[in-house]
Design a protein around this motif. Structure first.
Motif, short mmCIF file in Angstrom:
data_model
loop_
_atom_site.label_atom_id
_atom_site.label_comp_id
_atom_site.label_asym_id
_atom_site.label_seq_id
_atom_site.Cartn_x
_atom_site.Cartn_y
_atom_site.Cartn_z
N UNK A 7 0.81 -1.22 0.00
CA UNK A 7 0.00 0.00 0.00
C UNK A 7 0.84 1.27 0.00
N UNK A 8 2.14 1.15 0.28
CA UNK A 8 3.04 2.31 0.11
C UNK A 8 2.99 2.80 -1.33
N UNK A 9 2.68 1.90 -2.25
CA UNK A 9 2.68 2.25 -3.67
C UNK A 9 1.27 2.57 -4.19
N UNK A 10 0.29 2.51 -3.31
CA UNK A 10 -1.11 2.80 -3.66
C UNK A 10 -1.55 2.19 -5.00
N UNK A 11 -1.36 0.90 -5.18
CA UNK A 11 -1.71 0.32 -6.49
C UNK A 11 -3.22 0.20 -6.68
N UNK A 12 -3.63 0.31 -7.95
CA UNK A 12 -5.03 0.01 -8.28
C UNK A 12 -5.18 -1.48 -8.50
N UNK A 13 -4.05 -2.15 -8.82
CA UNK A 13 -4.08 -3.57 -9.13
C UNK A 13 -2.86 -4.26 -8.52
N UNK A 14 -3.09 -5.45 -7.96
CA UNK A 14 -2.00 -6.27 -7.45
C UNK A 14 -1.99 -7.57 -8.25
N UNK A 15 -0.81 -7.91 -8.79
CA UNK A 15 -0.70 -9.05 -9.68
C UNK A 15 0.21 -10.11 -9.05
N UNK A 16 -0.29 -11.32 -8.91
CA UNK A 16 0.50 -12.43 -8.39
C UNK A 16 1.13 -13.14 -9.57
N UNK A 17 2.46 -13.17 -9.61
CA UNK A 17 3.15 -13.77 -10.76
C UNK A 17 4.13 -14.82 -10.24
N UNK A 18 3.58 -15.96 -9.81
CA UNK A 18 4.43 -17.00 -9.23
C UNK A 18 4.79 -16.67 -7.80
N UNK A 19 3.81 -16.16 -7.05
CA UNK A 19 4.02 -15.85 -5.62
C UNK A 19 3.61 -17.09 -4.84
N UNK A 20 4.62 -17.78 -4.28
CA UNK A 20 4.38 -19.11 -3.71
C UNK A 20 3.99 -19.04 -2.24
N UNK A 21 2.92 -18.32 -1.97
CA UNK A 21 2.41 -18.21 -0.61
C UNK A 21 0.89 -18.33 -0.65
N UNK A 22 0.35 -19.01 0.33
CA UNK A 22 -1.11 -19.00 0.47
C UNK A 22 -1.46 -17.71 1.22
N UNK A 50 -9.82 -7.23 -2.67
CA UNK A 50 -10.98 -7.76 -3.40
C UNK A 50 -11.25 -6.97 -4.68
N UNK A 51 -11.29 -7.69 -5.81
CA UNK A 51 -11.61 -7.03 -7.09
C UNK A 51 -10.43 -6.36 -7.74
N UNK A 52 -9.27 -6.40 -7.10
CA UNK A 52 -8.07 -5.81 -7.73
C UNK A 52 -6.84 -6.68 -7.49
N UNK A 53 -7.10 -8.00 -7.44
CA UNK A 53 -6.02 -8.96 -7.21
C UNK A 53 -6.16 -10.08 -8.25
N UNK A 54 -5.14 -10.20 -9.11
CA UNK A 54 -5.17 -11.21 -10.18
C UNK A 54 -4.09 -12.26 -9.94
N UNK A 55 -4.37 -13.49 -10.40
CA UNK A 55 -3.39 -14.57 -10.33
C UNK A 55 -3.37 -15.29 -11.68
N UNK A 56 -2.23 -15.92 -11.95
CA UNK A 56 -2.15 -16.80 -13.13
C UNK A 56 -1.84 -18.20 -12.65
N UNK A 57 -2.50 -19.17 -13.28
CA UNK A 57 -2.34 -20.56 -12.84
C UNK A 57 -2.13 -21.44 -14.07
N UNK A 58 -1.17 -22.39 -13.98
CA UNK A 58 -0.85 -23.19 -15.17
C UNK A 58 -1.75 -24.40 -15.38
N UNK A 59 -3.03 -24.17 -15.49
CA UNK A 59 -3.98 -25.23 -15.89
C UNK A 59 -5.25 -24.55 -16.38
N UNK A 60 -6.11 -25.34 -16.99
CA UNK A 60 -7.42 -24.83 -17.39
C UNK A 60 -8.33 -24.99 -16.18
N UNK A 61 -8.31 -24.03 -15.30
CA UNK A 61 -9.17 -24.10 -14.11
C UNK A 61 -10.63 -24.23 -14.53
N UNK A 62 -11.46 -24.94 -13.79
CA UNK A 62 -11.22 -25.44 -12.43
C UNK A 62 -10.42 -26.74 -12.34
N UNK A 63 -9.90 -27.23 -13.47
CA UNK A 63 -9.07 -28.44 -13.40
C UNK A 63 -7.73 -28.12 -12.75
#
Ligand code: GRF
Length: 216
Positions: free
Chosen positions: A80-95, A105-118
């Motif tokens: 939040x020091x950077x006041x982002x409108x969007x937060x992008x998870x790019x291989x962030x290995x934390x739950x 909520x609504x400004x957090x994206x993730x990429x996953x290497x499968x055709x979810x929900x698989x």
């Protein structure tokens, strides 16, 4: 030029997706502006990629914290020091904790290497091969409290070849990740993509459950 959309990227590793995101902002007409890259691991190569691109690179080592909540609270403060409108998870290995997910909520994206929900979780390429799938791929989704379960934004399908190994398949899926993540970030930055009550919305229309589907 539309209003810039400040983005913070979180990662733990190589950061090839980060590189694709950085490259996509070099053209001049993309309103997404990556303000900072944060890693929970000091040795993540993604940090170097950020520095090379003149982007602020920060480390917040989870091992210095007692428990997930304490780490996530510090992480939120740093982001939040950077006041982002969007937060992008790019291989962030934390739950992520529920508080964290709710905060973005609504400004957090993730990429996953499968055709979810698989194939939520790990070892997705091997699992697709073991199941004899003819198609595999990758997905960008909004993050909700359900792990790898949030509303889908875009998926790219990759055909599985008979001779594929987990490694060869991973390589082709990665290639598609580098296409769809910049696309989703740009849609969001342009104000075209949002999270509605029922799921992801693109250009005012609800996206189908699979998100926008890209086939070879
Ligand atoms: C990608 O496979 C992504 O789908 C997963 O983590 C990996 C990150 O790869 N969430 P990279 O560090 O961007 O190369």
């Amino acid at each position: 030029m539309p209003t810039p959309c400040d983005v913070v990227v979180l990662l733990s590793g190589t950061g090839s997706n980060l590189q694709a995101l950085i490259d996509s902002t070099q053209g001049g007409d993309n309103p997404a502006r990556i303000r900072a890259v944060i890693s929970n691991r000091a040795d993540a190569y993604g940090l170097q990629r950020a520095r090379d691109a003149g982007i602020e690179a920060r480390v917040l080592d989870h091992k210095g914290f007692e428990g997930r909540e304490a780490f996530d609270t510090a992480l939120m403060a740093l982001i939040d020091e950077f006041s982002p409108k969007l937060v992008v998870l790019a291989g962030f290995m934390r739950i992520l904790s529920a508080d964290f997910v709710r905060h973005y909520q609504g400004r957090l994206l993730n990429i996953h290497p499968s055709l979810l929900p698989k194939y939520k979780g790990l070892h997705t390429h091997q699992r697709a091969l073991d199941a004899g799938d003819r198609e595999h791929g990758c997905s960008v989704h909004f993050v909700t409290e359900e792990l790898d379960g949030g509303p889908l934004v875009v998926q790219a399908v990759v055909a599985v070849e008979l001779a594929d190994t987990a490694q060869s398949l991973a390589q082709r899926v990665h290639g598609q990740e580098h296409q769809i993540y910049p696309l989703a970030m740009r849609w969001f930055a342009e104000g075209r993509l949002s999270l509605g009550e029922q799921g992801a919305i693109l250009d005012g229309q609800p996206l189908p459950a699979s998100g926008h589907l890209i086939r070879p």
